[in-house]
Scaffold this active site. Sequence first.
Site, PDB file in Angstrom:
ATOM      1  N   CYS A 111       0.808  -1.235   0.000  1.00 54.29           N
ATOM      2  CA  CYS A 111       0.000   0.000   0.000  1.00 54.29           C
ATOM      3  C   CYS A 111       0.836   1.278   0.000  1.00 54.29           C
ATOM      4  CB  CYS A 111      -0.934   0.016   1.206  1.00 54.29           C
ATOM      5  SG  CYS A 111      -2.078  -1.352   1.236  1.00 54.29           S
ATOM      6  N   HIS A 249      -3.165   7.209   3.818  1.00 49.02           N
ATOM      7  CA  HIS A 249      -3.632   5.943   3.260  1.00 49.02           C
ATOM      8  C   HIS A 249      -4.995   5.649   3.886  1.00 49.02           C
ATOM      9  CE1 HIS A 249      -3.796   2.057   1.579  1.00 49.02           C
ATOM     10  NE2 HIS A 249      -3.715   1.429   2.737  1.00 49.02           N
ATOM     11  N   ASN A 279     -10.162   0.733   0.045  1.00 46.28           N
ATOM     12  CA  ASN A 279      -8.694   0.714   0.119  1.00 46.28           C
ATOM     13  C   ASN A 279      -8.153   0.311  -1.252  1.00 46.28           C
ATOM     14  OD1 ASN A 279      -5.997   0.180   0.569  1.00 46.28           O
ATOM     15  ND2 ASN A 279      -6.326  -1.148   2.350  1.00 46.28           N
TER      16      ASN A 279
HETATM   17  O1  UT7 Z   1      -3.926  -1.269   3.700  1.00 49.90           O
HETATM   18  C1  UT7 Z   1      -3.405  -1.736   4.901  1.00 49.90           C
HETATM   19  C2  UT7 Z   1      -3.967  -3.076   5.235  1.00 49.90           C
HETATM   20  N1  UT7 Z   1      -5.281  -3.143   5.792  1.00 49.90           N
HETATM   21  C3  UT7 Z   1      -5.661  -2.607   6.960  1.00 49.90           C
HETATM   22  O2  UT7 Z   1      -5.000  -1.787   7.530  1.00 49.90           O
HETATM   23  C4  UT7 Z   1      -6.931  -3.119   7.567  1.00 49.90           C
HETATM   24  C5  UT7 Z   1      -6.818  -3.181   9.070  1.00 49.90           C
HETATM   25  N2  UT7 Z   1      -7.923  -3.817   9.758  1.00 49.90           N
HETATM   26  C6  UT7 Z   1      -9.205  -3.364   9.720  1.00 49.90           C
HETATM   27  O3  UT7 Z   1      -9.512  -2.405   9.046  1.00 49.90           O
HETATM   28  C7  UT7 Z   1     -10.230  -4.055  10.597  1.00 49.90           C
HETATM   29  O4  UT7 Z   1      -9.587  -4.902  11.483  1.00 49.90           O
HETATM   30  C8  UT7 Z   1     -11.301  -4.869   9.786  1.00 49.90           C
HETATM   31  C9  UT7 Z   1     -12.218  -3.912   9.042  1.00 49.90           C
HETATM   32  C10 UT7 Z   1     -10.593  -5.785   8.791  1.00 49.90           C
HETATM   33  C11 UT7 Z   1     -12.143  -5.713  10.722  1.00 49.90           C
HETATM   34  O5  UT7 Z   1     -12.742  -4.867  11.711  1.00 49.90           O
HETATM   35  P1  UT7 Z   1     -12.747  -5.297  13.251  1.00 49.90           P
HETATM   36  O6  UT7 Z   1     -13.519  -4.311  13.979  1.00 49.90           O
HETATM   37  O7  UT7 Z   1     -11.309  -5.502  13.630  1.00 49.90           O
HETATM   38  O8  UT7 Z   1     -13.588  -6.635  13.214  1.00 49.90           O
HETATM   39  P2  UT7 Z   1     -13.120  -8.109  13.699  1.00 49.90           P
HETATM   40  O9  UT7 Z   1     -11.931  -8.589  12.918  1.00 49.90           O
HETATM   41  O10 UT7 Z   1     -13.025  -8.086  15.157  1.00 49.90           O
HETATM   42  O11 UT7 Z   1     -14.354  -8.998  13.263  1.00 49.90           O
HETATM   43  C12 UT7 Z   1     -15.542  -8.926  13.956  1.00 49.90           C
HETATM   44  C13 UT7 Z   1     -16.507  -9.960  13.414  1.00 49.90           C
HETATM   45  C14 UT7 Z   1     -15.934 -11.342  13.273  1.00 49.90           C
HETATM   46  O12 UT7 Z   1     -16.927 -12.254  13.662  1.00 49.90           O
HETATM   47  P3  UT7 Z   1     -16.826 -13.032  15.075  1.00 49.90           P
HETATM   48  O13 UT7 Z   1     -15.555 -13.812  14.985  1.00 49.90           O
HETATM   49  O14 UT7 Z   1     -16.796 -11.946  16.116  1.00 49.90           O
HETATM   50  O15 UT7 Z   1     -18.062 -13.864  15.093  1.00 49.90           O
HETATM   51  C15 UT7 Z   1     -15.725 -11.501  11.780  1.00 49.90           C
HETATM   52  O16 UT7 Z   1     -15.856 -12.832  11.349  1.00 49.90           O
HETATM   53  O17 UT7 Z   1     -16.946  -9.571  12.111  1.00 49.90           O
HETATM   54  C16 UT7 Z   1     -16.842 -10.677  11.227  1.00 49.90           C
HETATM   55  N3  UT7 Z   1     -16.587 -10.197   9.887  1.00 49.90           N
HETATM   56  C17 UT7 Z   1     -17.578  -9.814   9.058  1.00 49.90           C
HETATM   57  N4  UT7 Z   1     -18.911  -9.749   9.216  1.00 49.90           N
HETATM   58  C18 UT7 Z   1     -19.649  -9.272   8.191  1.00 49.90           C
HETATM   59  C19 UT7 Z   1     -15.401 -10.053   9.251  1.00 49.90           C
HETATM   60  N5  UT7 Z   1     -15.605  -9.553   8.015  1.00 49.90           N
HETATM   61  C20 UT7 Z   1     -16.948  -9.403   7.881  1.00 49.90           C
HETATM   62  C21 UT7 Z   1     -17.772  -8.927   6.839  1.00 49.90           C
HETATM   63  N6  UT7 Z   1     -19.109  -8.883   7.038  1.00 49.90           N
HETATM   64  N7  UT7 Z   1     -17.287  -8.500   5.657  1.00 49.90           N
END
Ligand code: UT7
Length: 376
Positions: A111, A249, A279
């Site tokens: 990125c 970013h 992104n």
């Molecule tokens: O470009 C640089 C690289 N990328 C980044 O910097 C991204 C960095 N990370 C993030 O932006 C966030 O961590 C995410 C947006 C990827 C995830 O957000 P979060 O608040 O950290 O959510 P989480 O990983 O704690 O997931 C919460 C729940 C999980 O379910 P359980 O295990 O609690 O039952 C996931 O399985 O949300 C679930 N989940 C989804 N639900 C609906 C994960 N993706 C999705 C989705 N739709 N697309």
Amino acid sequence: MTYAAITGWGKCMPPAVLSNEDLSTFLDTSDEWIVSRTGMKQRRISHVPGIDLATVAGRRALACAGLAAEDLDLIVHGSCTFDEQVPNSASGVQVKLGAVNAASMDVNTACTSFLYGLSAASAMVRTGAVRNALVIGVEVISPYMDWSNRNVAVLFGDGCAAVVLQPSEKEEGLLGEQLGCYADARQILRVRGAGGVYTNRGAQLGNTLWDFDGGEIFKKAVKGMALASQKVIARCGLTAESIDLVVPHQANLRIIESVAKHAGLPMDKVFLTVQQYGNMSAATVPVALVDAIEAGRVRPGSTVLMPGFGGGLTLCSHLVRWGDRVTPLAASDAELPPCTRTALELVNDIRARKGTYDASADGLLWPRFAEVDAAQ
Ligand code: UT7
């Protein structure tokens, strides 16, 4: 002292828009989840290879600077999604532009590739190694995407923008940068398997395996971008208050808000595109920069801070002083070929081509390296 002024800018966004509702037709996700967790509402899906996006953006940036393609001494192509393995993409842009006098190189720091490319090209302009440089940030991620994985498929989009650098005796362009890499966590953001826009026998579109620990990446992105921003501001003898505009970013609205808070930068100085583009990896910062200029947010002499973070885990923050000109010298008539399909149709085509190949079942090509591999 010679500086590397930004004298041209241009973007090329693929027209097909993929909404959160489109994603929820084939993934267990929802508009509510995506908006509340990331801020994203839509993203673009390209109907052409990355080289074609980069060529149109490059023509627009050259016209903006009042330069011809023959005037270019250097093309830097910042990306982590290449159309082909070899040769490099910069040479593909060079031939399409007709930049017969240029040297061409790709930079892949995921990125942050545009920003690392900006560092490399600015240094070369400042030493006199080259005069006129084109720095591109482009990503066509859609063929690399694992569209069955909701953890990553909702986050990314395609796009491109480019800037032209020229020597200047005034203190403008890149004033300083802080570069770094949390390499010991490189395995938490990793893409393996086949990608690119050209398919080979046995290696089809979208057969990638993504390792993606969103929570850990989130924490390291906030820390990395905030610290790098504080360091570069101090190194340039400035304060957070003296920053006119932040063009970060854009991986997640909540990450941007945290970085701004930790670095003492108010959100009304932050230019956001995450809602409409998601992104776009290396394309994110240059596209946001072009949009900010077009929206009148960059003024003559503005101090612009550009923090970045990505796979590697590379991190950086770049501090730029804008020159006198915020309007293009000329416009280019370069356009993409029309797109006849919807973004959902383009994605469904990639999904259909995926076939039965299971990237996760594939092992290491050379078993004797397995031990080394496990440690990295
Ligand atoms: O470009 C640089 C690289 N990328 C980044 O910097 C991204 C960095 N990370 C993030 O932006 C966030 O961590 C995410 C947006 C990827 C995830 O957000 P979060 O608040 O950290 O959510 P989480 O990983 O704690 O997931 C919460 C729940 C999980 O379910 P359980 O295990 O609690 O039952 C996931 O399985 O949300 C679930 N989940 C989804 N639900 C609906 C994960 N993706 C999705 C989705 N739709 N697309």
